[in-house]
Design a protein around this motif. Structure first.
Motif, short mmCIF file in Angstrom:
data_model
loop_
_atom_site.label_atom_id
_atom_site.label_comp_id
_atom_site.label_asym_id
_atom_site.label_seq_id
_atom_site.Cartn_x
_atom_site.Cartn_y
_atom_site.Cartn_z
N CYS A 116 0.80 -1.23 0.00
CA CYS A 116 0.00 0.00 0.00
C CYS A 116 0.83 1.28 0.00
N PRO A 118 3.11 2.91 -1.93
CA PRO A 118 3.10 3.89 -3.04
C PRO A 118 1.75 4.54 -3.25
N PHE A 119 0.68 3.80 -3.00
CA PHE A 119 -0.66 4.36 -3.19
C PHE A 119 -0.97 5.40 -2.12
N ILE A 120 -0.58 5.13 -0.88
CA ILE A 120 -0.81 6.08 0.21
C ILE A 120 0.01 7.34 -0.01
N LYS A 121 1.27 7.18 -0.43
CA LYS A 121 2.11 8.34 -0.69
C LYS A 121 1.56 9.17 -1.84
N ALA A 122 1.07 8.51 -2.87
CA ALA A 122 0.49 9.23 -4.01
C ALA A 122 -0.76 10.00 -3.59
N ALA A 123 -1.62 9.37 -2.80
CA ALA A 123 -2.84 10.03 -2.33
C ALA A 123 -2.51 11.22 -1.43
N ASN A 124 -1.49 11.07 -0.60
CA ASN A 124 -1.10 12.15 0.30
C ASN A 124 -0.48 13.32 -0.45
#
Length: 282
Positions: A116, A118-124
């Protein structure tokens, strides 16, 4: 023995007296700073700078009095406060719960965190103002879009602290508990969550401020009531005193929330021994 007790009582009394003197000195300096800043601002706006653009404390005070006695251009000031506060509270609660749960789960599962991450960093990394605009399109001008904006801001503030707190748990303590037969659920409930509590509570202090920011930003993007709409209307009419007055109301709400969270933190962490240097805490 009696002499030792008398010495101890004297030392305690002296320490309390010193604490009272220090508190008085700190509060006195704070008041002097506020008076100096407001006085300098009032004088500057009266004689040197244009109060139309910068306003002045007396005009801001009159605007606050007018709002709380006669109401605002958008209706009762209490209605605007209640609406913004409701949006912020709902977003704060939902974002905090979501951030704590997901942060602890990913903090205890390296595989899931790696998947998760890369997806969390992208969303943030997505600018919040863009999300606020999207939420208005998705959920309309009502409360839902503001709650969604507050939720996003709170979620990431709490998530990263909960994640780090779950990662910082003493491995030896967890291993000993597992050797003694504790299940994963028991370890999570009795070791991981209590160990991460201080991290989580630390994030909540700033998270409520983010919740208010989310509600205000959402109201700026589009709303029919709220403090953000009130400030936006003041900006549109070049009412600098109204902008400052709205900022003061929001600041007071945030400070009250900070005070309540501090009381909650002290109650939940009574078991923790005092840490040296707590006197310097902001």
């Amino acid at each position: 023995m009696l002499l030792e007790l008398d010495d101890h009582a004297t030392a305690v009394a002296q320490a309390r007296a010193a604490g009272r003197r220090r508190a008085f000195s700190v509060n006195a300096v704070r008041i002097l700073l506020v008076v100096a800043v407001l006085g300098s601002w009032e004088l500057a706006a009266t004689y040197w700078i244009d109060p139309f653009y910068y306003s002045k404390p007396s005009a801001i005070w009159h605007r606050l009095v007018d709002w709380f006695t006669n109401g605002t251009s958008q209706g009762s000031i209490w209605t605007q406060i209640a609406y913004t506060l409701e949006e912020a509270l709902i977003g704060f609660v939902l974002g905090s719960v979501g951030g704590v749960v997901l942060g602890i789960v990913l903090g205890r599962s390296r595989f899931l965190s790696d998947v998760c991450a890369p997806f969390i960093k992208a969303a943030n990394a997505i600018p919040r103002i863009i999300l606020a605009s999207l939420f208005v399109i998705w959920f309309g001008l009502g409360m839902s879009s503001k709650v969604a904006t507050a939720f996003i801001l709170v979620f990431f503030a709490v998530f990263f602290n909960a994640f780090q707190g779950a990662r910082e748990v003493d491995r030896n303590l967890v291993n000993n508990a597992r050797i003694l037969g504790a299940s994963r659920t028991a370890v999570l409930r009795t070791i991981v969550v209590p160990s991460a509590t201080s991290w989580i509570l630390a994030s909540l202090h700033s998270a409520f401020g983010f919740a208010i920011i989310g509600a205000i930003v959402g109201e700026y993007s589009g709303a029919d009531k709220g403090l953000g709409l009130l400030i936006n209307h003041a900006q549109g009419t070049f009412d600098s005193a109204g902008i400052y007055a709205g900022m003061i109301v929001i600041t007071v709400i945030a400070l009250l929330a900070e005070w309540l969270l501090t009381l909650l933190e002290r109650r939940l962490l009574r078991w923790r021994p005092p840490v040296a240097g707590n006197e310097a805490r902001i």
